[in-house]
Scaffold this active site. Structure first.
Site, PDB file in Angstrom:
ATOM      1  N   GLU A 171      57.980  26.015  50.843  1.00  0.00           N
ATOM      2  CA  GLU A 171      57.117  26.917  51.608  1.00  0.00           C
ATOM      3  C   GLU A 171      57.712  27.190  52.992  1.00  0.00           C
ATOM      4  O   GLU A 171      58.079  26.253  53.719  1.00  0.00           O
ATOM      5  CB  GLU A 171      55.721  26.308  51.739  1.00  0.00           C
ATOM      6  CG  GLU A 171      54.710  27.224  52.401  1.00  0.00           C
ATOM      7  CD  GLU A 171      53.286  26.721  52.285  1.00  0.00           C
ATOM      8  OE1 GLU A 171      52.402  27.284  52.962  1.00  0.00           O
ATOM      9  OE2 GLU A 171      53.044  25.756  51.514  1.00  0.00           O
ATOM     10  N   LEU A 172      57.808  28.457  53.333  1.00  0.00           N
ATOM     11  CA  LEU A 172      58.256  28.926  54.646  1.00  0.00           C
ATOM     12  C   LEU A 172      59.617  28.347  55.042  1.00  0.00           C
ATOM     13  O   LEU A 172      59.817  27.894  56.161  1.00  0.00           O
ATOM     14  CB  LEU A 172      57.209  28.615  55.723  1.00  0.00           C
ATOM     15  CG  LEU A 172      55.825  29.256  55.537  1.00  0.00           C
ATOM     16  CD1 LEU A 172      54.976  29.014  56.782  1.00  0.00           C
ATOM     17  CD2 LEU A 172      55.920  30.730  55.225  1.00  0.00           C
TER      18      LEU A 172
END
Length: 275
Positions: A171-172
């Protein structure tokens, strides 16, 4: 859509749009699969109709999701509070699997990953920005923009794979770094806001469908359920106001909306009661 015949964890003869084997075989093929969140039968049915192969849901919602789709590959999220001890984690995982899940995802320690993997449970880890652990990185932000963070993230990937995970939700993570990590790891990579290089590209259903007023930077709105929900709320309030007005004005209920009695029943009722 091609499907594979399997037996699920409850020994039911089943069909799936993806399996652990097909996900692994897709290694090195960016965007081979799409994944969304689903926590209801309606969402799962819509996802399958749209050709989406993978879904993530809360462990307690697996049975409900399976009512909407028997073919989507379902990963059950093991909540931090619902299952704390090793026994609780195993029990929760096996309950989700026998309810119809195909894998589990956890952000817990590596020994938990190994515990689950030792039972041949397909385990997905969660690395990069982990919202519930965001205090460690200080804010909602991408992870891996410095050389130090990038190297540490790679070591986390490596340790997760060694612990027995088959996949990782990243994530990210900056897109160029995600591409390099995906190339170097044997894990099936799932990108949430981490660019297109992963084998699985993931977005939350609420972002895809536009259920909220704001959309995260990494997301794209494909629908506008927020507008429809506002319209539904306004229509509900309008209907309630109309009902209240009719009650106040003796316009509801009308003769057509009540149950009548044959002639003479009320008179006989009174006589029998003696008044």
């Amino acid at each position: 859509m091609p499907v594979a015949r399997i037996f699920d964890w409850a020994a039911r003869d089943s069909q799936r749009l993806a399996t652990v084997a097909s996900l692994r075989q897709a290694k090195g093929r960016p965007g081979a699969f799409a994944q969304v969140t689903c926590d209801s039968a309606e969402e799962a049915a819509a996802a399958e109709t749209a050709g989406i192969e993978l879904a993530v849901c809360r462990a307690r919602n697996v049975a409900e999701v399976r009512k909407g789709s028997s073919r989507i590959f379902v990963t059950a999220a093991l909540g931090f509070a619902e299952a704390v001890t090793d026994d609780e984690i195993l029990r929760t995982a096996f309950k989700a699997l026998t309810d119809g899940a195909d894998a589990v995802i956890t952000g817990r320690r590596l020994s938990i990953v190994s515990l689950l993997a030792s039972e041949d449970i397909p385990v997905m880890g969660h690395l990069g920005f982990v919202p519930r652990k965001s205090t460690w990185v200080g804010s909602v932000r991408s992870v891996g923009k410095s050389v130090e963070e990038a190297v540490e993230l790679w070591h986390r990937f490596r340790r997760l794979e060694e612990a027995g995970a088959f996949a990782v939700e990243a994530e990210l993570v900056p897109a160029p770094l995600m591409a390099e990590l995906s190339r170097r790891t044997g894990l099936v990579t799932v990108s949430l806001g981490s660019g297109p290089a992963a084998e699985v590209v993931f977005l939350f259903a609420s972002d895809i469908c536009g259920e909220t007023e704001t959309v995260p930077r990494h997301a794209r709105r494909y629908g506008d359920l927020a507008r429809l929900n506002r319209e539904i709320a306004a229509e509900r309030a309008r209907a309630f106001r109309a009902f209240r007005s009719d009650v106040a004005g003796a316009a509801y209920p009308s003769a057509a909306e009540v149950v009548p009695l044959p002639d003479g029943i009320i008179e006989e009722f009174g006589r029998r009661l003696g008044h």
